[in-house]
Design a protein around this motif. Structure first.
Motif, PDB file in Angstrom:
ATOM      1  N   THR A  11       0.827  -1.201   0.000  1.00 52.40           N
ATOM      2  CA  THR A  11       0.000   0.000   0.000  1.00 52.40           C
ATOM      3  C   THR A  11       0.863   1.254   0.000  1.00 52.40           C
ATOM      4  O   THR A  11       0.581   2.220  -0.721  1.00 52.40           O
ATOM      5  CB  THR A  11      -0.947  -0.009   1.217  1.00 52.40           C
ATOM      6  OG1 THR A  11      -1.767  -1.173   1.144  1.00 52.40           O
ATOM      7  CG2 THR A  11      -1.822   1.222   1.257  1.00 52.40           C
ATOM      8  N   GLN A  53      -6.191  -0.755  -5.369  1.00 49.96           N
ATOM      9  CA  GLN A  53      -5.485  -1.090  -4.129  1.00 49.96           C
ATOM     10  C   GLN A  53      -6.476  -1.450  -3.023  1.00 49.96           C
ATOM     11  O   GLN A  53      -6.268  -2.411  -2.286  1.00 49.96           O
ATOM     12  CB  GLN A  53      -4.587   0.070  -3.698  1.00 49.96           C
ATOM     13  CG  GLN A  53      -3.790  -0.194  -2.449  1.00 49.96           C
ATOM     14  CD  GLN A  53      -2.783  -1.324  -2.620  1.00 49.96           C
ATOM     15  OE1 GLN A  53      -2.399  -1.655  -3.727  1.00 49.96           O
ATOM     16  NE2 GLN A  53      -2.382  -1.912  -1.507  1.00 49.96           N
ATOM     17  N   TRP A  94      -3.666   2.842   7.155  1.00 49.49           N
ATOM     18  CA  TRP A  94      -3.717   3.620   5.913  1.00 49.49           C
ATOM     19  C   TRP A  94      -3.052   4.982   6.111  1.00 49.49           C
ATOM     20  O   TRP A  94      -2.315   5.454   5.243  1.00 49.49           O
ATOM     21  CB  TRP A  94      -5.166   3.818   5.445  1.00 49.49           C
ATOM     22  CG  TRP A  94      -5.704   2.648   4.672  1.00 49.49           C
ATOM     23  CD1 TRP A  94      -6.450   1.628   5.168  1.00 49.49           C
ATOM     24  CD2 TRP A  94      -5.531   2.382   3.287  1.00 49.49           C
ATOM     25  NE1 TRP A  94      -6.753   0.741   4.166  1.00 49.49           N
ATOM     26  CE2 TRP A  94      -6.205   1.186   2.997  1.00 49.49           C
ATOM     27  CE3 TRP A  94      -4.876   3.039   2.250  1.00 49.49           C
ATOM     28  CZ2 TRP A  94      -6.248   0.632   1.726  1.00 49.49           C
ATOM     29  CZ3 TRP A  94      -4.915   2.487   0.975  1.00 49.49           C
ATOM     30  CH2 TRP A  94      -5.591   1.298   0.724  1.00 49.49           C
TER      31      TRP A  94
END
Length: 134
Positions: free
Chosen positions: A14, A55, A78
């Motif tokens: 990520t 993603q 994140w």
């Protein structure tokens, strides 16, 4: 995050995807370039959106988790990935600020250097105008 290797792999993946998006937006703008600046390019924003959507699917869709060996990550993860991905952007901005400060200090201490830089900028802008006319 409970610290599994799959979560670490997912966060690394990520971070790389987000870093590529940041890098696209950080592309320098050159005077003779015919492309619009990255921030004004709608196709670039669409490509970044598609990349982020893909993603998210790789991270949250179960059968893609198996295919890519990823797992779901939380909002904090994140944010950590986004912060790490934007590190190069912030470091480059600090580098430019330091260079600008040094340049200004030199110009204040020596008026001759400032005049020479102004003349060089004038020559560059005239050359650029001539090249665009051709």
């Amino acid at each position: 995050m409970d610290g599994t290797i799959t979560e670490a792999r997912t966060m690394a993946f990520t971070t790389l995807v987000l870093a590529q998006a940041v890098q696209l937006l950080q592309r320098p703008i050159r005077p003779r370039q015919r492309l619009p600046p990255p921030v004004l390019n709608p196709l670039l924003w669409m490509a970044i959106g598609v990349s982020l959507a893909l993603q998210v699917t790789v991270v949250y869709i179960p059968f893609l988790n198996d295919a890519f060996d990823t797992t779901a990550i939380g909002a904090t993860d994140w944010l950590l990935c986004a912060g790490l991905a934007s590190f190069v952007l912030w470091a480059d901005e600090l580098r430019k600020l330091a260079a600008r400060s040094r340049r200004n200090a030199v110009e204040r201490s020596s008026p001759d250097i400032r005049q020479e830089r102004l003349r060089a900028n004038d020559r560059r802008s005239r050359r650029s105008e001539i090249e665009t006319e051709l």
